[in-house]
Scaffold this active site. Structure first.
Site, mmCIF file in Angstrom:
data_model
loop_
_atom_site.group_PDB
_atom_site.id
_atom_site.type_symbol
_atom_site.label_atom_id
_atom_site.label_comp_id
_atom_site.label_asym_id
_atom_site.label_seq_id
_atom_site.Cartn_x
_atom_site.Cartn_y
_atom_site.Cartn_z
ATOM 1 N N ARG A 119 62.421 27.116 89.516
ATOM 2 C CA ARG A 119 63.078 27.012 90.821
ATOM 3 C C ARG A 119 62.180 26.381 91.866
ATOM 4 O O ARG A 119 62.645 26.011 92.936
ATOM 5 C CB ARG A 119 63.442 28.429 91.307
ATOM 6 C CG ARG A 119 64.852 28.854 90.991
ATOM 7 C CD ARG A 119 65.050 30.267 91.515
ATOM 8 N NE ARG A 119 66.428 30.532 91.869
ATOM 9 C CZ ARG A 119 67.294 31.152 91.087
ATOM 10 N NH1 ARG A 119 66.947 31.528 89.883
ATOM 11 N NH2 ARG A 119 68.517 31.383 91.512
ATOM 12 N N ARG A 125 82.567 37.517 93.317
ATOM 13 C CA ARG A 125 82.004 37.741 91.978
ATOM 14 C C ARG A 125 81.896 39.230 91.644
ATOM 15 O O ARG A 125 81.463 40.033 92.443
ATOM 16 C CB ARG A 125 80.622 37.092 91.891
ATOM 17 C CG ARG A 125 79.932 37.321 90.563
ATOM 18 C CD ARG A 125 78.913 36.281 90.238
ATOM 19 N NE ARG A 125 77.846 36.161 91.218
ATOM 20 C CZ ARG A 125 76.906 35.213 91.156
ATOM 21 N NH1 ARG A 125 76.938 34.308 90.205
ATOM 22 N NH2 ARG A 125 75.961 35.169 92.076
ATOM 23 N N ARG A 146 77.059 42.369 92.212
ATOM 24 C CA ARG A 146 75.599 42.231 92.161
ATOM 25 C C ARG A 146 75.047 42.569 93.530
ATOM 26 O O ARG A 146 75.672 42.260 94.544
ATOM 27 C CB ARG A 146 75.241 40.774 91.818
ATOM 28 C CG ARG A 146 74.982 40.558 90.358
ATOM 29 C CD ARG A 146 74.835 39.117 90.025
ATOM 30 N NE ARG A 146 73.847 38.422 90.852
ATOM 31 C CZ ARG A 146 73.440 37.181 90.608
ATOM 32 N NH1 ARG A 146 73.918 36.516 89.584
ATOM 33 N NH2 ARG A 146 72.555 36.604 91.386
ATOM 34 N N ARG A 165 69.235 32.346 99.999
ATOM 35 C CA ARG A 165 69.069 31.673 98.702
ATOM 36 C C ARG A 165 69.462 30.198 98.789
ATOM 37 O O ARG A 165 68.829 29.341 98.190
ATOM 38 C CB ARG A 165 69.914 32.386 97.630
ATOM 39 C CG ARG A 165 69.333 33.739 97.245
ATOM 40 C CD ARG A 165 70.091 34.373 96.104
ATOM 41 N NE ARG A 165 71.360 34.939 96.534
ATOM 42 C CZ ARG A 165 72.418 35.080 95.752
ATOM 43 N NH1 ARG A 165 72.378 34.668 94.511
ATOM 44 N NH2 ARG A 165 73.528 35.629 96.215
HETATM 45 P P1 AMP Z 1 70.181 34.337 89.721
HETATM 46 O O1 AMP Z 1 70.646 35.314 88.686
HETATM 47 O O2 AMP Z 1 69.720 33.025 89.128
HETATM 48 O O3 AMP Z 1 71.195 34.119 90.823
HETATM 49 O O4 AMP Z 1 68.883 34.997 90.414
HETATM 50 C C1 AMP Z 1 68.982 36.224 91.106
HETATM 51 C C2 AMP Z 1 67.660 36.574 91.763
HETATM 52 O O5 AMP Z 1 66.650 36.752 90.745
HETATM 53 C C3 AMP Z 1 67.066 35.522 92.696
HETATM 54 O O6 AMP Z 1 67.614 35.578 93.993
HETATM 55 C C4 AMP Z 1 65.585 35.950 92.679
HETATM 56 O O7 AMP Z 1 65.367 37.109 93.435
HETATM 57 C C5 AMP Z 1 65.384 36.297 91.207
HETATM 58 N N1 AMP Z 1 65.021 35.084 90.448
HETATM 59 C C6 AMP Z 1 65.837 34.353 89.629
HETATM 60 N N2 AMP Z 1 65.201 33.285 89.123
HETATM 61 C C7 AMP Z 1 63.935 33.330 89.619
HETATM 62 C C8 AMP Z 1 62.800 32.480 89.488
HETATM 63 N N3 AMP Z 1 62.831 31.361 88.742
HETATM 64 N N4 AMP Z 1 61.656 32.839 90.154
HETATM 65 C C9 AMP Z 1 61.614 33.970 90.901
HETATM 66 N N5 AMP Z 1 62.666 34.795 91.096
HETATM 67 C C10 AMP Z 1 63.822 34.487 90.468
#
Ligand code: AMP
Length: 216
Positions: free
Chosen positions: A88, A127, A162, A173
């Site tokens: 990311r 969601r 979530r 985000r």
């Molecule tokens: P997601 O499921 O991709 O929407 O991610 C949900 C949350 O998980 C994010 O808002 C971050 O808090 C954490 N997260 C997901 N991917 C990463 C990453 N590559 N690096 C650090 N934190 C992450």
């Protein structure tokens, strides 16, 4: 084939990864899921959940380590992987590059799912997720609506939201994505690896566009 899925929040990364898994056997490796999978009873699990609920990133140290452990497993080598939500930020790109060397792993394409803020907001607020089988639904978009209100079609469990699916967290985000993740897309674009897909379309159209670009 190994792919990276890059997208602003709620662009449908999880759904696309699931379909590519079902159709082509690619293993979905989601950073968010790996982090949510850390036992919530432990100090680390509590800390991760708190960071996630604020829409911030978990430390590179923890995230890189979880990714490395998962990418070392044999199913990834046999079937190929879809990295979902990782890397990311540029620091994670560099960490991934050193992991790839160590694990003898290559990235073929980077799929960038584009979405506008309003569509992402609607998807986020609608969601729902099954706490048991992890199947996701949406109660606002008209796509993936559960057959019975708030109940999982698969296993009959009550659906959850979530903890980061709120407008405040989405804003954080989304802004973070524009500032820190778009440079990741540009990095891979310079390597000629990016496939850009309009992700505000229906999931069927997204998959059709993607398959056309991948030539599968
Ligand atoms: P997601 O499921 O991709 O929407 O991610 C949900 C949350 O998980 C994010 O808002 C971050 O808090 C954490 N997260 C997901 N991917 C990463 C990453 N590559 N690096 C650090 N934190 C992450």
């Amino acid at each position: 084939m190994n792919l990276i899925l890059v997208a602003a929040p709620a662009a449908g990364k999880g759904t696309v990864a699931e379909i590519l898994n079902q159709k082509y056997g690619l293993i979905g490796v989601s950073a968010g899921e790996l982090l949510r999978g850390v036992d919530p009873e432990t100090e680390l699990g509590k800390e991760i959940r708190q960071i996630q609920s604020e829409g911030k990133l978990v430390s590179n140290e923890i995230t890189n380590e979880l990714m490395k452990q998962r990418l070392s497993m044999s199913d990834v080598k046999t079937n190929g992987a879809i990295l979902d939500g990782y890397p990311r930020i540029m620091d994670q790109v560099y960490a991934l590059e050193s992991m790839m060397k160590e694990l003898n792993f290559n990235i073929d394409y980077v799929i960038y799912l584009k979405i506008d803020y309003e569509t992402a907001l609607k998807r986020t607020l609608g969601r729902r997720i099954c706490p048991n089988c992890k199947k996701t639904y949406n109660v606002l978009t008209g796509y993936n609506t559960p057959k019975v209100e708030n109940v999982c079609d698969n296993c009959g469990c009550l659906l959850d939201k979530r903890n980061d699916d709120n407008e405040e967290s989405l804003k954080v985000r989304f802004n973070f994505f524009n500032e820190n993740t778009l440079p990741v897309v540009e990095y891979y674009r310079n390597l000629g690896k990016v496939i850009e897909i309009d992700s505000s379309k229906t999931i069927e159209e997204v998959i059709k566009d993607l398959e056309k670009s991948l030539g599968v």
